[in-house]
Design an enzyme around this catalytic site. Structure first.
Site, PDB file in Angstrom:
ATOM      1  N   PRO A 153      20.323   5.616  16.035  1.00  7.89           N
ATOM      2  CA  PRO A 153      19.604   4.767  16.999  1.00  7.89           C
ATOM      3  C   PRO A 153      18.844   3.672  16.263  1.00  7.89           C
ATOM      4  O   PRO A 153      18.109   3.958  15.316  1.00  7.89           O
ATOM      5  CB  PRO A 153      18.645   5.755  17.670  1.00  7.89           C
ATOM      6  CG  PRO A 153      18.497   6.893  16.710  1.00  7.89           C
ATOM      7  CD  PRO A 153      19.796   6.983  15.975  1.00  7.89           C
ATOM      8  N   THR A 164      16.603   0.098  17.095  1.00  5.57           N
ATOM      9  CA  THR A 164      16.019  -0.962  17.917  1.00  5.57           C
ATOM     10  C   THR A 164      16.463  -2.305  17.371  1.00  5.57           C
ATOM     11  O   THR A 164      16.359  -2.559  16.168  1.00  5.57           O
ATOM     12  CB  THR A 164      14.481  -0.823  17.871  1.00  5.57           C
ATOM     13  OG1 THR A 164      14.136   0.382  18.549  1.00  5.57           O
ATOM     14  CG2 THR A 164      13.793  -2.006  18.521  1.00  5.57           C
ATOM     15  N   GLN A 205      19.321   6.773  23.589  1.00  2.00           N
ATOM     16  CA  GLN A 205      18.086   7.355  23.068  1.00  2.00           C
ATOM     17  C   GLN A 205      16.917   6.986  23.982  1.00  2.00           C
ATOM     18  O   GLN A 205      16.645   5.805  24.219  1.00  2.00           O
ATOM     19  CB  GLN A 205      17.774   6.876  21.653  1.00  2.00           C
ATOM     20  CG  GLN A 205      16.587   7.667  21.090  1.00  2.00           C
ATOM     21  CD  GLN A 205      16.069   7.180  19.761  1.00  2.00           C
ATOM     22  OE1 GLN A 205      15.722   6.003  19.616  1.00  2.00           O
ATOM     23  NE2 GLN A 205      16.008   8.061  18.783  1.00  2.00           N
ATOM     24  N   HIS A 230      13.822  10.848  21.602  1.00  2.00           N
ATOM     25  CA  HIS A 230      13.210  10.350  20.361  1.00  2.00           C
ATOM     26  C   HIS A 230      11.881  11.072  20.140  1.00  2.00           C
ATOM     27  O   HIS A 230      10.910  10.840  20.840  1.00  2.00           O
ATOM     28  CB  HIS A 230      12.984   8.842  20.494  1.00  2.00           C
ATOM     29  CG  HIS A 230      12.704   8.150  19.206  1.00  2.00           C
ATOM     30  ND1 HIS A 230      12.446   8.823  18.025  1.00  2.00           N
ATOM     31  CD2 HIS A 230      12.643   6.825  18.891  1.00  2.00           C
ATOM     32  CE1 HIS A 230      12.243   7.938  17.057  1.00  2.00           C
ATOM     33  NE2 HIS A 230      12.351   6.720  17.552  1.00  2.00           N
ATOM     34  N   ALA A 272      10.590  11.232  16.952  1.00  2.00           N
ATOM     35  CA  ALA A 272      10.233  10.851  15.581  1.00  2.00           C
ATOM     36  C   ALA A 272       9.451   9.535  15.616  1.00  2.00           C
ATOM     37  O   ALA A 272       9.060   9.054  16.677  1.00  2.00           O
ATOM     38  CB  ALA A 272      11.507  10.699  14.749  1.00  2.00           C
ATOM     39  N   TYR A 328       6.150   8.050  18.004  1.00  2.00           N
ATOM     40  CA  TYR A 328       6.069   7.692  19.418  1.00  2.00           C
ATOM     41  C   TYR A 328       5.556   8.886  20.246  1.00  2.00           C
ATOM     42  O   TYR A 328       5.196   9.918  19.702  1.00  2.00           O
ATOM     43  CB  TYR A 328       7.416   7.145  19.901  1.00  2.00           C
ATOM     44  CG  TYR A 328       7.822   5.922  19.097  1.00  2.00           C
ATOM     45  CD1 TYR A 328       6.976   4.811  19.054  1.00  2.00           C
ATOM     46  CD2 TYR A 328       8.979   5.892  18.339  1.00  2.00           C
ATOM     47  CE1 TYR A 328       7.294   3.694  18.290  1.00  2.00           C
ATOM     48  CE2 TYR A 328       9.303   4.778  17.573  1.00  2.00           C
ATOM     49  CZ  TYR A 328       8.461   3.685  17.551  1.00  2.00           C
ATOM     50  OH  TYR A 328       8.773   2.587  16.793  1.00  2.00           O
ATOM     51  N   GLY A 356      18.979   7.766   4.808  1.00  2.68           N
ATOM     52  CA  GLY A 356      19.326   7.356   3.446  1.00  2.68           C
ATOM     53  C   GLY A 356      20.615   7.945   2.905  1.00  2.68           C
ATOM     54  O   GLY A 356      20.766   8.076   1.684  1.00  2.68           O
ATOM     55  N   GLY A 399      22.393   4.509   9.619  1.00  3.66           N
ATOM     56  CA  GLY A 399      21.697   3.432  10.287  1.00  3.66           C
ATOM     57  C   GLY A 399      22.099   2.079   9.726  1.00  3.66           C
ATOM     58  O   GLY A 399      23.014   1.416  10.226  1.00  3.66           O
TER      59      GLY A 399
HETATM   60  C1  LIG Z   1      16.558  -1.962  12.389  1.00  5.72           C
HETATM   61  C2  LIG Z   1      16.278  -0.494  12.591  1.00  5.72           C
HETATM   62  C3  LIG Z   1      15.804  -0.062  13.818  1.00  5.72           C
HETATM   63  C4  LIG Z   1      15.574   1.300  14.036  1.00  5.72           C
HETATM   64  N1  LIG Z   1      15.192   1.724  15.300  1.00  5.72           N
HETATM   65  C5  LIG Z   1      15.158   3.052  15.581  1.00  5.72           C
HETATM   66  C6  LIG Z   1      15.028   3.516  16.923  1.00  5.72           C
HETATM   67  O1  LIG Z   1      14.955   2.759  17.910  1.00  5.72           O
HETATM   68  N2  LIG Z   1      15.023   4.861  17.119  1.00  5.72           N
HETATM   69  C7  LIG Z   1      15.130   5.754  16.078  1.00  5.72           C
HETATM   70  O2  LIG Z   1      15.128   6.962  16.295  1.00  5.72           O
HETATM   71  N3  LIG Z   1      15.259   5.340  14.810  1.00  5.72           N
HETATM   72  C8  LIG Z   1      15.311   4.011  14.543  1.00  5.72           C
HETATM   73  N4  LIG Z   1      15.571   3.611  13.251  1.00  5.72           N
HETATM   74  C9  LIG Z   1      15.804   4.620  12.205  1.00  5.72           C
HETATM   75  C10 LIG Z   1      17.306   4.976  12.122  1.00  5.72           C
HETATM   76  O3  LIG Z   1      17.724   5.658  13.281  1.00  5.72           O
HETATM   77  C11 LIG Z   1      17.608   5.868  10.895  1.00  5.72           C
HETATM   78  O4  LIG Z   1      16.934   7.109  11.046  1.00  5.72           O
HETATM   79  C12 LIG Z   1      17.185   5.235   9.605  1.00  5.72           C
HETATM   80  O5  LIG Z   1      17.630   3.891   9.549  1.00  5.72           O
HETATM   81  C13 LIG Z   1      17.701   5.997   8.400  1.00  5.72           C
HETATM   82  O6  LIG Z   1      19.082   5.913   8.282  1.00  5.72           O
HETATM   83  P1  LIG Z   1      19.756   4.945   7.172  1.00  5.72           P
HETATM   84  O7  LIG Z   1      19.093   5.252   5.872  1.00  5.72           O
HETATM   85  O8  LIG Z   1      21.198   5.332   7.227  1.00  5.72           O
HETATM   86  O9  LIG Z   1      19.502   3.529   7.631  1.00  5.72           O
HETATM   87  C14 LIG Z   1      15.776   2.245  12.996  1.00  5.72           C
HETATM   88  C15 LIG Z   1      16.249   1.785  11.763  1.00  5.72           C
HETATM   89  C16 LIG Z   1      16.517   0.452  11.552  1.00  5.72           C
HETATM   90  C17 LIG Z   1      17.073   0.004  10.225  1.00  5.72           C
END
Ligand SMILES: Cc1cc2nc3c(=O)[nH]c(=O)nc-3n(C[C@H](O)[C@H](O)[C@H](O)COP(=O)(O)O)c2cc1C
Length: 356
Positions: free
Chosen positions: A23, A25, A98, A174, A176, A179, A288, A309
């Site tokens: 997810p 934003t 989400q 959500h 985490a 929120y 990560g 992500g």
């Molecule tokens: C631009 C951006 C927006 C994000 N928005 C949300 C969100 O709306 N809801 C959420 O649960 N996590 C959000 N995250 C966290 C991601 O879901 C994810 O847990 C995080 O990026 C770690 O994964 P990665 O290392 O593969 O990027 C966001 C991450 C990024 C980069």
């Protein structure tokens, strides 16, 4: 065989691969919380994911916390999301919504009638948030009265019903990133004296009540939950995360959820090892990851699916790139939340153009 590309059952759905889009934003909706056709194009480009989890979507106007984020609270929002889900399904994809209520991580300028944000307790988070007029300090939220909490829980139930009406394959809560649900769960933001505050059991009550409401609408096999123990984002702190999350996950069993999604960011405890055996649905690991780490986790049975992500944000055809061992585009942080197509639908696919 590469475990990333084997099918997996997640609740009611069979995923063709174990690559889940996290997810994220992206702030490409209008001021009425309506996702545009550009949003549909973005998700369609990523329809080769085993499962897409959308950006956080507010269940009610009071749940909004950022400019240009989408909702599922009005008929117009439902109609717009319907176009997104239909387009993703037409490409053979699956998509969960989400549900994200920001609680105190908001600002009166984003809320109806300049309302004060709501939270379990009137504790102002440290930090600032983007508003239409730039960065502003968070404000002290209004403590939800006990007799209001059932209404907030009901907003999640209605949001779930509306998500299904809009054609989503399921919903994720959500819990985490600091929120509303995590504000209830964590001792630093919850100092209530009633049944929603105090012990781990009382602090987890809101999350469990919300999930029960979502399950009542969708069935457990179409409901997931995301947690990030020790993430400490948005000024969220808990005195004893080990105890809090162990308790929460043990309680999830009765709900027979589709999945538990755990994204870790430098936690001191290996929550994946701790929580996976305590849960009875599919286990989604995130935070990560790279291809090697994901493949090893799947091969060892430490996860049922892996969540990406930034890599999905910048690579619409991520599964194909992993299959071929092709290089990845780098995510551009400057356009994560900016309006328009740039940094959104213009990341190239392997064929050299934006997918589709
Ligand atoms: C631009 C951006 C927006 C994000 N928005 C949300 C969100 O709306 N809801 C959420 O649960 N996590 C959000 N995250 C966290 C991601 O879901 C994810 O847990 C995080 O990026 C770690 O994964 P990665 O290392 O593969 O990027 C966001 C991450 C990024 C980069």
């Amino acid at each position: 065989m590469n475990p990333l590309f084997t099918p997996v059952q997640i609740g009611r759905h069979t995923l063709p691969n174990r690559l889940v889009m996290a997810p994220m934003t992206r702030s490409r909706s209008d001021d009425n919380g309506i996702p545009s056709d550009l949003v549909a194009a973005y998700y369609v480009q990523r329809a080769s994911a085993g499962l897409i989890i959308t950006e956080g979507v507010f269940p009610s106007a009071m749940g909004k916390g950022y400019v240009r984020t989408p909702g599922i609270a009005t008929d117009a929002q439902v109609a717009a999301w319907k176009k997104v889900t239909e387009a993703v399904h037409a490409k053979g994809g699956r998509i969960f919504m989400q549900v994200m209520h920001c609680g105190r991580i908001s600002h009166p300028s984003l809320l109806p009638n300049e309302a004060q944000p709501v939270a379990p307790s009137a504790i102002k988070p440290a930090g600032q948030t983007w508003t239409a007029s730039g960065l502003q300090d968070f404000v002290t939220p209004r403590e939800l009265r006990l007799d209001e909490i059932a209404g907030v829980i009901d907003e999640y139930r209605i949001a779930t019903r509306r998500a299904l009406e809009a054609g989503f394959d399921g919903v994720e809560l959500h819990t985490a990133s600091g929120y509303l649900p995590e504000q209830f769960l964590s001792s630093g933001s919850n100092q209530r004296q009633d049944q929603y505050g105090g012990s781990a059991a009382n602090r987890a009550r809101f999350v469990l009540d919300v999930l029960a409401a979502m399950v009542a609408e969708a069935g457990g096999d179409r409901v997931g939950i995301k947690i990030s123990p020790e993430m400490n984002f948005n000024d969220i702190v808990d005195d004893n995360p080990l105890q809090t999350y162990t308790y929460l996950v043990e309680q999830l069993r009765d709900l027979n959820l589709a999945y538990l999604h755990v994204a870790l960011f430098g936690a001191k405890v290996d929550y994946h090892a701790l929580l996976r055996p305590r849960f009875n649905g599919a286990y989604l690991m995130g935070g990560g990851l790279d291809q090697t780490v994901a493949e090893a986790a799947l091969a060892d049975g430490r996860a049922d699916a892996t969540v990406f992500g930034g890599a999905f944000l910048a690579n619409p055809d991520l599964p194909e790139r992993f299959r071929q061992g092709a290089p990845l585009n780098t995510p551009d942080k400057n356009t994560f939340y900016s309006p328009g197509a740039q940094g959104y639908t213009d990341y190239p696919s392997l064929s050299g153009t934006s997918a589709n």
